[in-house]
Motif scaffolding. Structure first.
Motif, PDB file in Angstrom:
ATOM      1  N   ASP A  71     -24.342  32.352  41.052  1.00 42.32           N
ATOM      2  CA  ASP A  71     -25.126  31.367  41.826  1.00 42.32           C
ATOM      3  C   ASP A  71     -24.485  30.976  42.867  1.00 42.32           C
TER       4      ASP A  71
ATOM      5  N   ARG B 101     -22.896  28.371  44.146  1.00 46.08           N
ATOM      6  CA  ARG B 101     -21.766  27.615  44.281  1.00 46.08           C
ATOM      7  C   ARG B 101     -20.522  28.358  44.365  1.00 46.08           C
TER       8      ARG B 101
ATOM      9  N   GLY C  12     -33.212  27.922  44.603  1.00 42.62           N
ATOM     10  CA  GLY C  12     -33.177  26.364  44.213  1.00 42.62           C
ATOM     11  C   GLY C  12     -31.742  25.681  44.095  1.00 42.62           C
ATOM     12  N   HIS C  13     -31.679  24.522  44.007  1.00 38.84           N
ATOM     13  CA  HIS C  13     -30.122  23.926  43.959  1.00 38.84           C
ATOM     14  C   HIS C  13     -30.233  23.000  42.830  1.00 38.84           C
ATOM     15  N   ASP C  14     -30.818  23.488  41.838  1.00 36.86           N
ATOM     16  CA  ASP C  14     -30.504  22.656  40.557  1.00 36.86           C
ATOM     17  C   ASP C  14     -30.165  23.701  39.190  1.00 36.86           C
ATOM     18  N   GLU C  15     -29.868  23.058  38.267  1.00 34.89           N
ATOM     19  CA  GLU C  15     -29.063  23.858  37.358  1.00 34.89           C
ATOM     20  C   GLU C  15     -29.720  24.860  36.609  1.00 34.89           C
ATOM     21  N   GLU C  16     -31.282  24.826  36.508  1.00 38.50           N
ATOM     22  CA  GLU C  16     -32.168  25.652  36.048  1.00 38.50           C
ATOM     23  C   GLU C  16     -32.173  26.976  36.849  1.00 38.50           C
ATOM     24  N   SER C  17     -31.956  26.767  38.240  1.00 38.25           N
ATOM     25  CA  SER C  17     -32.052  27.660  39.272  1.00 38.25           C
ATOM     26  C   SER C  17     -30.651  28.628  39.181  1.00 38.25           C
ATOM     27  N   TYR C  18     -29.570  27.589  38.982  1.00 35.73           N
ATOM     28  CA  TYR C  18     -28.280  28.276  38.947  1.00 35.73           C
ATOM     29  C   TYR C  18     -28.266  29.204  37.870  1.00 35.73           C
TER      30      TYR C  18
END
Length: 177
Positions: A114, A116, A161-167
């Protein structure tokens, strides 16, 4: 008939250009991330049908072999981890079985991360994830000569996306045949 040296060189160059053109698979380089990696438009299934349309013969058993590739071609990883999750062992076993039964088939393991972390860190993490899959396949009896590793790090996200589901969907290894 004897060719002059420059004519021989030109003949060799043209032959190599034709050969290189024939070896192209016609696949896309958009890094399909839908879990099928290589099926659908421009992927391996359409490449097989293109070969038949252009007059190249493909036996029924070869077509059946291409269809025997396991459908699930993506495994996912936990945040900042490169360990195989137990729920994906059956997917890896299916790919290992396929590769052992088809020793002339090669696979590219595409490692992803991802967004990060730094670019360099994510490239390394993607590579470690692909290496973990390669190690699993090796233990299952797959020849290392059939496996190639590529790390894309964060460069080819499956989902923007920038949320946990996307990551979570971007932390993966994709089998590309």
């Amino acid at each position: 008939m004897q060719f002059k040296p420059y004519a021989q060189g030109l003949t060799v160059a043209i032959s190599l250009a034709v050969l290189a053109g024939c070896s192209s698979t016609g696949g896309t380089q958009d890094g399909s991330m839908d879990g099928t990696s290589g099926t659908g438009a421009g992927g391996s299934d359409s490449a097989s049908s293109q070969g038949m349309e252009s007059g190249q013969g493909t036996s029924g058993s070869e077509m059946g072999d291409r269809n025997a590739i396991p459908e699930e071609r993506t495994i996912y990883f936990a945040f900042d981890r490169d360990t195989i999750r137990p729920e994906f062992e059956s997917v890896l076993e299916a790919h290992a079985q396929y590769l052992k039964n088809h020793p002339n088939t090669d696979v590219v393991l595409e490692g992803h991360a991802d967004e990060r972390g730094t670019r360099e860190y994510n490239l390394g993490l993607g590579e470690r994830r692909a290496q973990a899959v390669e190690q699993y396949l090796s233990v299952e009896g797959v020849s290392s000569s059939q496996v190639e590793i590529v790390s894309y790090g964060e460069e080819r996200p499956a989902v923007r996306g920038h949320d946990e589901e996307s990551y979570a969907q971007n932390r993966r290894v994709v089998f590309s045949y």
